[in-house]
Design a protein around this motif. Structure first.
Motif, PDB file in Angstrom:
ATOM      1  N   ASP A   1       0.818  -1.216   0.000  1.00  0.00           N
ATOM      2  CA  ASP A   1       0.000   0.000   0.000  1.00  0.00           C
ATOM      3  C   ASP A   1       0.850   1.263   0.000  1.00  0.00           C
ATOM      4  O   ASP A   1       0.328   2.350  -0.169  1.00  0.00           O
ATOM      5  CB  ASP A   1      -0.918   0.035   1.225  1.00  0.00           C
ATOM      6  CG  ASP A   1      -1.902  -1.117   1.239  1.00  0.00           C
ATOM      7  OD1 ASP A   1      -2.279  -1.590   0.147  1.00  0.00           O
ATOM      8  OD2 ASP A   1      -2.289  -1.542   2.349  1.00  0.00           O
ATOM      9  N   GLY A   2       2.148   1.131   0.246  1.00  0.00           N
ATOM     10  CA  GLY A   2       3.021   2.301   0.306  1.00  0.00           C
ATOM     11  C   GLY A   2       2.837   3.099   1.578  1.00  0.00           C
ATOM     12  O   GLY A   2       3.196   4.266   1.645  1.00  0.00           O
ATOM     13  N   GLU A   3       2.225   2.490   2.604  1.00  0.00           N
ATOM     14  CA  GLU A   3       1.991   3.181   3.865  1.00  0.00           C
ATOM     15  C   GLU A   3       2.901   2.609   4.943  1.00  0.00           C
ATOM     16  O   GLU A   3       3.272   1.445   4.899  1.00  0.00           O
ATOM     17  CB  GLU A   3       0.532   3.018   4.294  1.00  0.00           C
ATOM     18  CG  GLU A   3      -0.437   3.679   3.340  1.00  0.00           C
ATOM     19  CD  GLU A   3      -1.875   3.515   3.804  1.00  0.00           C
ATOM     20  OE1 GLU A   3      -2.095   3.103   4.956  1.00  0.00           O
ATOM     21  OE2 GLU A   3      -2.771   3.797   3.010  1.00  0.00           O
ATOM     22  N   ALA A   4       3.221   3.436   5.913  1.00  0.00           N
ATOM     23  CA  ALA A   4       4.025   2.982   7.048  1.00  0.00           C
ATOM     24  C   ALA A   4       3.200   2.012   7.887  1.00  0.00           C
ATOM     25  O   ALA A   4       1.975   2.111   7.941  1.00  0.00           O
ATOM     26  CB  ALA A   4       4.462   4.170   7.891  1.00  0.00           C
ATOM     27  N   ALA A   5       3.858   1.082   8.542  1.00  0.00           N
ATOM     28  CA  ALA A   5       3.170   0.132   9.401  1.00  0.00           C
ATOM     29  C   ALA A   5       2.555   0.867  10.590  1.00  0.00           C
ATOM     30  O   ALA A   5       3.047   1.907  11.016  1.00  0.00           O
ATOM     31  CB  ALA A   5       4.160  -0.918   9.893  1.00  0.00           C
ATOM     32  N   GLU A   6       1.465   0.296  11.103  1.00  0.00           N
ATOM     33  CA  GLU A   6       0.817   0.860  12.283  1.00  0.00           C
ATOM     34  C   GLU A   6       1.783   0.837  13.461  1.00  0.00           C
ATOM     35  O   GLU A   6       2.487  -0.153  13.669  1.00  0.00           O
ATOM     36  CB  GLU A   6      -0.424   0.040  12.641  1.00  0.00           C
ATOM     37  CG  GLU A   6      -1.598   0.275  11.722  1.00  0.00           C
ATOM     38  CD  GLU A   6      -2.201   1.645  11.900  1.00  0.00           C
ATOM     39  OE1 GLU A   6      -2.361   2.110  13.039  1.00  0.00           O
ATOM     40  OE2 GLU A   6      -2.514   2.260  10.874  1.00  0.00           O
ATOM     41  N   PRO A   7       1.834   1.903  14.240  1.00  0.00           N
ATOM     42  CA  PRO A   7       2.720   1.902  15.403  1.00  0.00           C
ATOM     43  C   PRO A   7       2.191   0.962  16.485  1.00  0.00           C
ATOM     44  O   PRO A   7       1.001   0.702  16.564  1.00  0.00           O
ATOM     45  CB  PRO A   7       2.688   3.352  15.880  1.00  0.00           C
ATOM     46  CG  PRO A   7       1.407   3.889  15.365  1.00  0.00           C
ATOM     47  CD  PRO A   7       1.123   3.159  14.084  1.00  0.00           C
ATOM     48  N   SER A   8       3.085   0.465  17.284  1.00  0.00           N
ATOM     49  CA  SER A   8       2.734  -0.373  18.414  1.00  0.00           C
ATOM     50  C   SER A   8       3.049   0.410  19.686  1.00  0.00           C
ATOM     51  O   SER A   8       4.092   1.053  19.768  1.00  0.00           O
ATOM     52  CB  SER A   8       3.563  -1.656  18.364  1.00  0.00           C
ATOM     53  OG  SER A   8       3.340  -2.421  19.512  1.00  0.00           O
ATOM     54  N   VAL A   9       2.146   0.378  20.646  1.00  0.00           N
ATOM     55  CA  VAL A   9       2.342   1.100  21.897  1.00  0.00           C
ATOM     56  C   VAL A   9       2.322   0.102  23.049  1.00  0.00           C
ATOM     57  O   VAL A   9       1.401  -0.712  23.152  1.00  0.00           O
ATOM     58  CB  VAL A   9       1.247   2.171  22.107  1.00  0.00           C
ATOM     59  CG1 VAL A   9       1.348   2.782  23.491  1.00  0.00           C
ATOM     60  CG2 VAL A   9       1.332   3.237  21.042  1.00  0.00           C
ATOM     61  N   THR A  10       3.337   0.185  23.894  1.00  0.00           N
ATOM     62  CA  THR A  10       3.391  -0.638  25.090  1.00  0.00           C
ATOM     63  C   THR A  10       3.269   0.269  26.300  1.00  0.00           C
ATOM     64  O   THR A  10       4.008   1.241  26.432  1.00  0.00           O
ATOM     65  CB  THR A  10       4.712  -1.432  25.159  1.00  0.00           C
ATOM     66  OG1 THR A  10       4.816  -2.261  24.003  1.00  0.00           O
ATOM     67  CG2 THR A  10       4.763  -2.288  26.410  1.00  0.00           C
ATOM     68  N   VAL A  11       2.316  -0.046  27.158  1.00  0.00           N
ATOM     69  CA  VAL A  11       2.111   0.689  28.402  1.00  0.00           C
ATOM     70  C   VAL A  11       2.792  -0.114  29.507  1.00  0.00           C
ATOM     71  O   VAL A  11       2.616  -1.334  29.591  1.00  0.00           O
ATOM     72  CB  VAL A  11       0.609   0.848  28.709  1.00  0.00           C
ATOM     73  CG1 VAL A  11       0.395   1.472  30.083  1.00  0.00           C
ATOM     74  CG2 VAL A  11      -0.070   1.672  27.625  1.00  0.00           C
ATOM     75  N   GLU A  12       3.570   0.572  30.341  1.00  0.00           N
ATOM     76  CA  GLU A  12       4.257  -0.093  31.451  1.00  0.00           C
ATOM     77  C   GLU A  12       3.970   0.629  32.768  1.00  0.00           C
ATOM     78  O   GLU A  12       3.999   1.857  32.818  1.00  0.00           O
ATOM     79  CB  GLU A  12       5.762  -0.132  31.222  1.00  0.00           C
ATOM     80  CG  GLU A  12       6.166  -0.992  30.049  1.00  0.00           C
ATOM     81  CD  GLU A  12       7.667  -1.094  29.884  1.00  0.00           C
ATOM     82  OE1 GLU A  12       8.416  -0.416  30.622  1.00  0.00           O
ATOM     83  OE2 GLU A  12       8.090  -1.864  29.012  1.00  0.00           O
ATOM     84  N   ILE A  13       3.694  -0.153  33.776  1.00  0.00           N
ATOM     85  CA  ILE A  13       3.539   0.348  35.139  1.00  0.00           C
ATOM     86  C   ILE A  13       4.551  -0.432  35.969  1.00  0.00           C
ATOM     87  O   ILE A  13       4.576  -1.659  35.923  1.00  0.00           O
ATOM     88  CB  ILE A  13       2.114   0.104  35.688  1.00  0.00           C
ATOM     89  CG1 ILE A  13       1.031   0.673  34.759  1.00  0.00           C
ATOM     90  CG2 ILE A  13       1.989   0.609  37.120  1.00  0.00           C
ATOM     91  CD1 ILE A  13       0.974   2.168  34.686  1.00  0.00           C
ATOM     92  N   THR A  14       5.375   0.267  36.733  1.00  0.00           N
ATOM     93  CA  THR A  14       6.428  -0.393  37.501  1.00  0.00           C
ATOM     94  C   THR A  14       6.357   0.026  38.966  1.00  0.00           C
ATOM     95  O   THR A  14       6.243   1.210  39.275  1.00  0.00           O
ATOM     96  CB  THR A  14       7.819  -0.006  36.934  1.00  0.00           C
ATOM     97  OG1 THR A  14       7.851  -0.325  35.550  1.00  0.00           O
ATOM     98  CG2 THR A  14       8.928  -0.752  37.646  1.00  0.00           C
ATOM     99  N   GLY A  15       6.422  -0.959  39.849  1.00  0.00           N
ATOM    100  CA  GLY A  15       6.520  -0.668  41.281  1.00  0.00           C
ATOM    101  C   GLY A  15       5.227  -0.261  41.953  1.00  0.00           C
ATOM    102  O   GLY A  15       5.266   0.440  42.962  1.00  0.00           O
ATOM    103  N   LEU A  16       4.085  -0.729  41.446  1.00  0.00           N
ATOM    104  CA  LEU A  16       2.803  -0.424  42.087  1.00  0.00           C
ATOM    105  C   LEU A  16       2.702  -1.258  43.365  1.00  0.00           C
ATOM    106  O   LEU A  16       2.611  -2.482  43.320  1.00  0.00           O
ATOM    107  CB  LEU A  16       1.638  -0.737  41.140  1.00  0.00           C
ATOM    108  CG  LEU A  16       0.235  -0.551  41.704  1.00  0.00           C
ATOM    109  CD1 LEU A  16       0.002   0.894  42.150  1.00  0.00           C
ATOM    110  CD2 LEU A  16      -0.800  -0.985  40.673  1.00  0.00           C
ATOM    111  N   SER A  17       2.758  -0.599  44.510  1.00  0.00           N
ATOM    112  CA  SER A  17       2.786  -1.268  45.810  1.00  0.00           C
ATOM    113  C   SER A  17       1.388  -1.270  46.432  1.00  0.00           C
ATOM    114  O   SER A  17       0.797  -0.200  46.628  1.00  0.00           O
ATOM    115  CB  SER A  17       3.776  -0.537  46.723  1.00  0.00           C
ATOM    116  OG  SER A  17       3.837  -1.166  47.979  1.00  0.00           O
TER     117      SER A  17
END
Length: 140
Positions: free
Chosen positions: A14-30
């Motif tokens: 299609d000549g289009e850039a690939a869809e971006p991937s997003v990773t959500v991270e949560i660290t140290g939730l006590s």
């Protein structure tokens, strides 16, 4: 050659850039919780520390820059707290699995990793922490 995220892949039909991937991270939730094999662990409770990451299917915020098009990190933390505190599990494996299921469903995540650690495990030997990590993907 370094990858340029704005570069269009010439092999893409299609000549289009690939869809971006997003990773959500949560660290140290006590959180103070009531999980464990022994009844005393569940009665008295203990602190658990959670780390999680998940890939979201909808990455519109990468283009729109609208808060409405991203994941509310405070809501993610609240959902982890609800899953960790609404009932008691004997194993960290089951607890992590329940949290992962909630992330998959609520945020339309593609895959989720949840790690729960006991920083003060009830073990008679000197151990800094024990932890369990569960990985799930949509469709599991």
């Amino acid at each position: 050659m370094e990858d340029d995220p704005d570069r269009i892949d010439p092999d893409d039909e299609d000549g289009e850039a690939a869809e971006p991937s997003v990773t959500v991270e949560i660290t140290g939730l006590s959180l103070y919780t009531h999980h464990g094999v022994e009844q005393a662990e569940r009665d008295v409770g203990q602190r658990l520390v959670f780390d999680l990451s998940f890939e979201v299917g909808n990455a519109d915020a990468t283009v729109t820059d609208r808060v409405e098009d991203t994941v509310d990190y405070a809501d993610v933390c609240q959902q982890v707290a609800l899953a960790a505190q609404e009932r008691s599990y004997k194993t960290l494996e089951r607890l992590c699995s329940a949290i992962a299921d909630r992330m998959l469903e609520r945020y339309d995540a593609e895959q989720v990793t949840v790690r729960a650690a006991k920083p003060e495990p009830p073990i008679a030997l000197p151990v800094e922490e024990v932890s369990v990590e569960v990985w799930k993907e949509r469709g599991d």
